[in-house]
Design an enzyme around this catalytic site. Sequence first.
Site, PDB file in Angstrom:
ATOM      1  N   CYS A 181       0.839  -1.196   0.000  1.00 33.05           N
ATOM      2  CA  CYS A 181       0.000   0.000   0.000  1.00 33.05           C
ATOM      3  C   CYS A 181       0.871   1.240   0.000  1.00 33.05           C
ATOM      4  O   CYS A 181       2.086   1.171   0.206  1.00 33.05           O
ATOM      5  CB  CYS A 181      -0.962   0.011   1.185  1.00 33.05           C
ATOM      6  SG  CYS A 181      -0.146   0.296   2.770  1.00 33.05           S
TER       7      CYS A 181
ATOM      8  N   CYS B  35      -7.528   4.407  10.753  1.00 32.15           N
ATOM      9  CA  CYS B  35      -6.396   3.942   9.951  1.00 32.15           C
ATOM     10  C   CYS B  35      -6.594   4.342   8.492  1.00 32.15           C
ATOM     11  O   CYS B  35      -7.656   4.076   7.915  1.00 32.15           O
ATOM     12  CB  CYS B  35      -6.261   2.419  10.058  1.00 32.15           C
ATOM     13  SG  CYS B  35      -5.707   1.873  11.682  1.00 32.15           S
TER      14      CYS B  35
ATOM     15  N   CYS C 158      -5.353   3.325   5.593  1.00 33.84           N
ATOM     16  CA  CYS C 158      -4.974   2.417   4.501  1.00 33.84           C
ATOM     17  C   CYS C 158      -5.946   2.473   3.325  1.00 33.84           C
ATOM     18  O   CYS C 158      -5.545   2.622   2.173  1.00 33.84           O
ATOM     19  CB  CYS C 158      -4.870   0.989   5.023  1.00 33.84           C
ATOM     20  SG  CYS C 158      -3.284   0.627   5.788  1.00 33.84           S
TER      21      CYS C 158
ATOM     22  N   ASP D 155      -3.330  14.732 -36.666  1.00 31.52           N
ATOM     23  CA  ASP D 155      -2.602  14.810 -37.926  1.00 31.52           C
ATOM     24  C   ASP D 155      -3.374  13.983 -38.951  1.00 31.52           C
ATOM     25  O   ASP D 155      -4.146  13.092 -38.575  1.00 31.52           O
ATOM     26  CB  ASP D 155      -1.196  14.230 -37.768  1.00 31.52           C
ATOM     27  CG  ASP D 155      -0.220  15.242 -37.210  1.00 31.52           C
ATOM     28  OD1 ASP D 155      -0.594  16.416 -37.094  1.00 31.52           O
ATOM     29  OD2 ASP D 155       0.908  14.848 -36.886  1.00 31.52           O
TER      30      ASP D 155
ATOM     31  N   ASP E 187       2.286  11.317 -35.182  1.00 40.24           N
ATOM     32  CA  ASP E 187       3.121  10.133 -35.348  1.00 40.24           C
ATOM     33  C   ASP E 187       4.289  10.078 -34.367  1.00 40.24           C
ATOM     34  O   ASP E 187       5.076   9.151 -34.388  1.00 40.24           O
ATOM     35  CB  ASP E 187       3.653  10.032 -36.782  1.00 40.24           C
ATOM     36  CG  ASP E 187       4.518  11.226 -37.165  1.00 40.24           C
ATOM     37  OD1 ASP E 187       4.829  12.040 -36.286  1.00 40.24           O
ATOM     38  OD2 ASP E 187       4.882  11.327 -38.346  1.00 40.24           O
TER      39      ASP E 187
ATOM     40  N   ASP F 211     -11.900  -0.936   8.951  1.00 43.73           N
ATOM     41  CA  ASP F 211     -10.678  -0.521   8.259  1.00 43.73           C
ATOM     42  C   ASP F 211     -10.194  -1.582   7.278  1.00 43.73           C
ATOM     43  O   ASP F 211     -10.027  -1.307   6.094  1.00 43.73           O
ATOM     44  CB  ASP F 211      -9.573  -0.226   9.272  1.00 43.73           C
ATOM     45  CG  ASP F 211      -8.274   0.110   8.569  1.00 43.73           C
ATOM     46  OD1 ASP F 211      -8.241   1.136   7.867  1.00 43.73           O
ATOM     47  OD2 ASP F 211      -7.307  -0.663   8.692  1.00 43.73           O
TER      48      ASP F 211
END
Length: 718
Positions: free
Chosen positions: A17, A368, A370, A412, A609, A695
């Site tokens: 993480c 927390c 995370c 283009d 290109d 969590d």
Amino acid sequence: MAAETFESRYRVSGMDCAGCGRKIDTAVRQLPGVEDVSVTVPTGALRVRHGGEVTDQAVLGQLRSLGYDGEALTPSGSAGPAAGDPGNAVGREDARPWWWTGKARLTALCGLALLTAYGVGTLFPSVELYAFLAALAVGLVPVAWRALSAARYGTPFSIEMLMTIAAVGAVFIGAAEEAAAVVLLFLIGEMLEGVAAGRARNSIQGLAALVPKTAFVEVDGVTTEVAAESVEIGALILIRPGDRVPADGEIIEGAGDLDEAPVTGESVPRRKVVGDPVFAGTINGGSVLRVRVTASASDNTIARVVRLVEEAQESKSPTERFIDRFSKIYTPGVLVFGALVATAPPLLFGGAWSEWIYKGLAVLLIGCPCALVISTPAAIAAGLSAGARRGLLMKGGAVLETLGKITAIAFDKTGTLTAGKPVVTDLVAGSHDSSALLSLAAALETGSSHPLALAILARAEADAISAPPAAATHAIAGEGVEGEVGGERIFLGSPQAAARRVPISPAQDAAIAALNAEGKTVSVLIAGGGIAGFLAMRDEARPDAVAGLADLKARGIRTIMLTGDNRRTAEAVAAGLGIEPRAELLPQDKLVIVKALQAEGLVVAKVGDGINDAPALAQADVGIAMGGGTDVALETADAAVLHGRVRDIPDMIALSQGVMGNIRQNITIALGLKAVFLVTTVIGVTGLWPAILADTGATVFVTANAMRLLRWTPRHQT
């Protein structure tokens, strides 16, 4: 004289993480002599820039002190594969099955200890507390050690620190049993994060496995099987029907249909003939091919794609950078809020200390970060990987995010909206029929490399028209080509040059003018003293261009064609495509147009290109290179579509929008669950168990939601 700078690369195991990445970054920067550190969580890569005095042992020791494993890879600039190369080893732990990783073993041991504690507590109630304390120690000691190490190296507010404080606090208020269970749930969540992160990591590295390990090299007519990584540029390799192509190259003999689905996701095999490029990892479904190798194993298309995606994952999107900054304030804020929940009610309102300390500890677990910090990088990593597997390369999260906001695209013409080479579109008979006309024209052009000559020869081959031998052929500057076929003098050239040799009737003049009005180039063939007929040629639009542009218009995106070609040709091509043309432009004119579109408030992409029009590509909010797996298409611009399909541009935008939608879902899930459980904890409905489930559950759910992007498929292919 500037001091020399070195770059060392490492593969890190157990880094699952963004929080892990920040801890490693902070700790490695503490080493003397380190100038810069780059951590790429999705690929488990660590790059360290230093003045030469930093050793691998010092870096790996720092990793181990934080609870991670790792191995040194070949430093940049020395011989051997680089960190992104497909032949490169992954971390030892990543190579193991998930159930035999360090996290899985620790989780199993902690679970066994907790079950044992329940059994011992039931049989011997007097030692129940000590049994649960022992079970708690099994899981908490490694976590606490990582927390203290992270704090020592500059990251005091880590998830491990929050967990350690909550578990130790629970013991002091008599909740040892619950603390042990919470630590087990935390370890289970970490293990599941690792499984999900491994899926994302392996999705792009899995491309490398498509390249076969051996190749058949032909030398002086003798074929020998050798290791694919040893094949050098220029070598001649033999590819049998059903074999995977072991290296990038160009067909010099044979033709066949190559299945590019393993690399690009394209379901229809592509016909390849002499002169066409082939890419490592694709499957030869036709006859035997002889291929001249054009790239080394460490630099073939798949290797470059893997390397570029790994590098792209180091580039954070604006959303990810915001979440990172927010989390640095958020985590200390959670600690302060948890302390206030634990102390303010008892001190100010006479609440029970044990009750409010318990709630404060639960708040730490709920807070927390995370799930929040992984919500964006997990989705971006999955999106970049999904795109790369389909030939859509985006160089970083910022590019991926911007693509979804595009409101105008400047294309283009030549080589982008069109195939980049003329084809014969019309055969108009005069004194000779169309077959004879094509045969004589092919006779004159045999051996020429001029684009119009190649178009005539290709049409003759496609129509199975043989070309008789021509003698005394020579080019006439500014006019055409002349020669003898069957003793007869013939000429092929421009209408103006032809009119100086023989009269052209008003009807023929009108027919030529009509073809010119369609943007076609006309060549007139003179034979037997008269007009044998004429051929019209044009660089035709790519087969998917109309559908691709229509998709963009349906999304409300303005499309413009920029070309240096003449206005008549540009308008004819644009009319067939339904796009707004701007013609007769120099490179600086295209830059001015891109700036003008941006001044109107549009978010502009420029598609080209990758070689020409560099100023316009650089000025655009996103520059997109069209190419067939070439170095230029891969290395220039902000993004690249490797297979030269206009259809890929709306697909790339759709992928971007899908990723950003996924990120919004993830952030809502992460913050929403925390908000709900925060309220229920403070009012006394939930406690430590639901807090840690909130969590770890949110983290796993967010990661799994992001992993759905790995299965992304363009809408028109579903």
